[in-house]
Write a protein that holds these residues in place. Structure first.
Motif, short mmCIF file in Angstrom:
data_model
loop_
_atom_site.label_atom_id
_atom_site.label_comp_id
_atom_site.label_asym_id
_atom_site.label_seq_id
_atom_site.Cartn_x
_atom_site.Cartn_y
_atom_site.Cartn_z
N ASP A 1 -1.36 8.61 3.77
CA ASP A 1 -1.28 7.79 2.68
C ASP A 1 -2.07 8.71 1.46
O ASP A 1 -1.86 7.93 0.48
CB ASP A 1 -2.28 6.77 3.03
CG ASP A 1 -1.40 5.66 3.98
OD1 ASP A 1 -0.43 5.34 3.93
OD2 ASP A 1 -2.10 5.60 5.26
N GLN B 1 -0.69 0.92 -1.65
CA GLN B 1 -0.65 1.84 -0.27
C GLN B 1 -2.19 2.45 -0.21
O GLN B 1 -2.68 2.51 1.02
CB GLN B 1 0.22 3.00 -0.59
CG GLN B 1 0.14 3.91 0.48
CD GLN B 1 1.18 5.19 0.43
OE1 GLN B 1 2.33 4.96 -0.53
NE2 GLN B 1 1.15 6.14 1.23
N ARG C 1 4.41 2.20 2.47
CA ARG C 1 4.94 3.59 2.67
C ARG C 1 5.94 4.12 2.24
O ARG C 1 6.23 5.09 1.48
CB ARG C 1 4.15 4.06 3.94
CG ARG C 1 2.81 4.07 4.27
CD ARG C 1 2.34 4.51 5.68
NE ARG C 1 0.96 4.47 5.95
CZ ARG C 1 0.63 3.83 6.74
NH1 ARG C 1 1.32 3.17 7.70
NH2 ARG C 1 -0.71 3.99 7.18
N VAL D 1 6.40 7.04 7.47
CA VAL D 1 6.61 6.00 6.57
C VAL D 1 6.73 4.63 7.11
O VAL D 1 6.81 3.80 6.28
CB VAL D 1 7.82 6.46 5.65
CG1 VAL D 1 7.48 7.92 5.11
CG2 VAL D 1 8.94 6.40 6.54
N ASP E 1 5.39 1.31 8.10
CA ASP E 1 3.80 0.54 7.86
C ASP E 1 3.25 -0.24 9.01
O ASP E 1 4.12 -0.47 10.25
CB ASP E 1 4.15 -0.81 7.00
CG ASP E 1 4.35 -0.38 5.49
OD1 ASP E 1 3.96 0.66 5.19
OD2 ASP E 1 4.86 -1.13 4.62
#
Length: 659
Positions: A202, A266, A273, A336, A338
């Motif tokens: 992140d 994010q 992401r 990636v 979430d």
């Protein structure tokens, strides 16, 4: 000698870029720090070599050295010094050299800024950046050679395209635009490196936030300066025609604007992401697409220079970047994913996401309208056009929706909306209704009235945020004016964002006003004749002919009287009395260049905060009678002021702040 030095510098830069990328990748994969350290020195070498090439081409342009084909094609001995210097980006090969030079500078700056930091990520990011730079360097060693010899060597050059040497804005518009284009390569490289190295899951968005914001600020400024150049030079009284070249700059701006907002989500919530990775890939691909449109010769435009192998090579490179990016996303799909959900259906986070959706719909709309004629011509051989009515009809409602969500996002807090939050919208709603009613009373159409209402709603919502923040600081003894300034020190990122939003509102108000209330008329006038136009009275004095080193200038003189004084002046003239002093003297002109058969009109503009008086000389008869086009453009200066405010807010955002 100059050409040989430039070619050698480009060859060495290409070898350094390819060798540096290979060393970084090999050293990172094999765990060999010495190779990584060697590769990290490559960006500085590439920048030094490309700088040498730029200096060599500039020296050839300033001299000028007509043994270099680029110089012979783009300057002449009569070209003024300023325009000889900026001819570096006046045509195909030089513009690619500028792109490569700025990219090399960004890459070297990244290597210097992050030396010793993020050892698992930065080498891969540098490898990506060096690979991108190598593509542009290889172009210049092949079909886009800026140092190709002129055979035979002409006695004089052809001179710069007249439209590109008719205004000093050409000195700043392309560099700002290129800084925005090139700057977007940095967040793209870090996103790819973070995925490949499984680090900064992140944090990569936060690490590159200032790079992205700088690119956005440069791109914003470049777009506004380009619109201003079009308005001041082309003589049509407009600033945005939805030309494919204009759209090529707008598309990545829309994508990176969406990314800047969703990146905040994010950082705060560890969400979006995949969305953010996709947005940063899209923004970078759109910069390549824009460069392809304007550098491949596929468009017949002042910005599209020639047809060559560059077009197919660009398409192959875009396809390779797209394939690489999708492969990395697929390979790292677990990274990636979430791990949570939005806090509520109605929250600032949700509004940011909805705003992004509207921005991407706008991207799709503009992209479709831009490429559709190209696809039809390529497939069916038919020439079709998609004009402003399509773009205006589809884009205007989307932009108003973005403004509403933008204002609501500023008013609502993070997380679930508390009870009583609706009261925060009361004052902005009243302001919007009032502005819409005033616009309707001034003969604006229903949609224009709605547009002004939405603009007032958005402006009031943001001004209220500034007011409430200042009042909070004022409660502890800080004077109100000083409190407004201290807001930026207290939370620079938040309030510079609000300042950028206000700049957008101001610019769009200028667009709405100049679109809805523009008045245009043509007048055939004799020397000494008075003409009444909205808000002023004009007196045409005649024309003068001047021979410059590289052109003939036919310049008219027009005196401008205010409306009240103008009526009085007309009365005095009828009685034989003298005239009152004019408030302005304008000089619309026509310039005739040796390489162009038709004259190039150069409008004259008088700007006030209310709008512009815009004059275009349409032709002059032997007896001095002239045709003058008069355009009254309300609120146009608001566009330039709003655009510059957005760019300034973006640059202020780069400064460190404290909460």
């Amino acid at each position: 000698m100059t050409a040989a030095l430039g070619t050698l510098a480009l060859l060495l830069a290409t070898l350094a870029a390819l060798g540096g990328a290979a060393a970084l990748l090999r050293g990172q994969v094999a765990g060999r720090p010495a190779l990584v350290a060697l590769g990290e020195r490559a960006p500085a070498a590439v920048f030094a070599f490309v700088t040498t090439a730029v200096a060599a081409l500039e020296a050839a342009l300033l001299r000028p050295d007509f043994s270099v084909a680029y110089v012979a094609d783009n300057v002449s001995s009569g070209t003024p010094l300023l325009f000889r210097a900026i001819a570096l980006w006046g045509a195909l090969e030089g513009s690619i050299l500028l792109w490569a030079w700025l990219h090399a500078g960004f890459t070297a700056l990244v290597a210097w800024r992050y030396r010793g930091r993020y050892p698992a990520t930065v080498p891969l990011a540098l490898a990506v950046l060096l690979g991108i730079g190598a593509f542009f360097l290889l172009l210049m060693l092949g079909p886009a050679d800026p140092f190709a010899p002129a055979v035979p060597v002409p006695a004089d050059g052809r001179g710069l395209n007249p439209l590109l040497r008719n205004h000093p804005l050409m000195a700043v518009h392309p560099p700002f635009l290129y800084l925005g284009y090139v700057g977007l390569a940095v967040p793209y490289a870090f996103a790819m490196a973070a995925l490949l190295s499984r680090t900064l899951r992140d944090e990569w968005a936060a690490v590159t936030r200032r790079w992205t914001m700088a690119a956005w600020a440069f791109l914003t400024t470049g777009i506004v300066l380009g619109a201003w150049w079009s308005y001041e030079v082309l003589g049509w009284g407009g600033y945005w025609a939805w030309d494919p070249v204009e759209n090529a700059a707008l598309l990545p701006w829309l994508a990176v604007t969406a990314f800047l907002h969703s990146a905040i989500v994010q950082e705060r919530r560890r969400l979006l992401r995949l969305w953010n990775c996709a947005l940063v890939i899209l923004a970078f691909l759109l910069t390549l697409f824009g460069t392809f449109l304007t550098r491949s010769g596929i468009l017949a435009s002042v910005h599209a220079f020639t047809v060559s192998l560059i077009g197919p090579l660009f398409l192959l490179f875009i396809a390779a970047v797209l394939a690489f990016s999708l492969a990395v996303l697929l390979l790292r799909r677990d990274q990636v994913r979430d791990e949570g959900a939005l806090p509520a259906y109605l929250s600032r986070e949700t509004l940011f996401l909805l705003n992004n959706v509207l921005l991407l719909v706008l991207v799709a709309t503009v992209f479709l309208g831009t490429v559709f004629p190209l696809v039809v011509e390529a497939v069916a051989g038919l020439r079709v056009s998609v004009g402003p009515p399509y773009f205006n009809r589809v884009a205007a409602p989307l932009v108003l929706g973005v403004l509403v969500l933008m204002a609501a996002g500023a008013v609502l807090p993070w997380g679930a909306v508390p009870r009583g939050a609706a009261r925060r919208f009361l004052a902005p709603a009243v302001a919007g209704l009032g502005a819409g009613a005033v616009a309707r009373a001034h003969a604006a159409g229903p949609f224009t009235a709605v547009a002004f209402g939405v603009l007032a709603f958005a402006a009031w919502a943001h001004l209220l945020e500034f007011h409430q923040g200042a009042r909070a600081l004022q409660s502890v003894g800080t004077p109100y004016a000083l409190a407004l300034l201290r807001l930026f020190a207290a939370n620079r990122r938040r309030y510079t964002g609000y300042l950028a939003h206000l700049g957008l509102v101001l610019a769009l108000a200028g667009v709405a006003g100049s679109t809805a209330f523009r008045q245009e008329s043509d007048h055939t006038v004799r020397p000494g004749e008075l003409v009444a136009v909205p808000g002023a009275v004009l007196r045409y004095e005649g024309v003068t002919l001047r021979r410059d080193p590289d052109r003939l200038a036919l310049t008219a003189t027009v005196l401008v009287f205010p409306e009240r004084s103008g009526a009085e002046a007309a009365s005095r003239t009828a009685r034989g009395d003298g005239l009152a002093a004019p408030v302005a003297v304008l000089h619309p002109a026509e310039h005739l260049y040796p390489q162009q058969r038709t004259p190039v009109p150069t409008p004259a503009v008088r700007s006030t905060w209310r709008g512009d008086l815009y004059l275009v000389l349409g032709g002059v008869a032997r007896d001095g009678t002239a045709v003058v086009k008069v355009i009254v453009n309300p609120l146009v200066p608001w566009i330039w002021a709003g655009g510059m405010l957005m760019g300034l807010a973006g640059l202020l955002n780069l400064l460190p702040g404290r909460r």
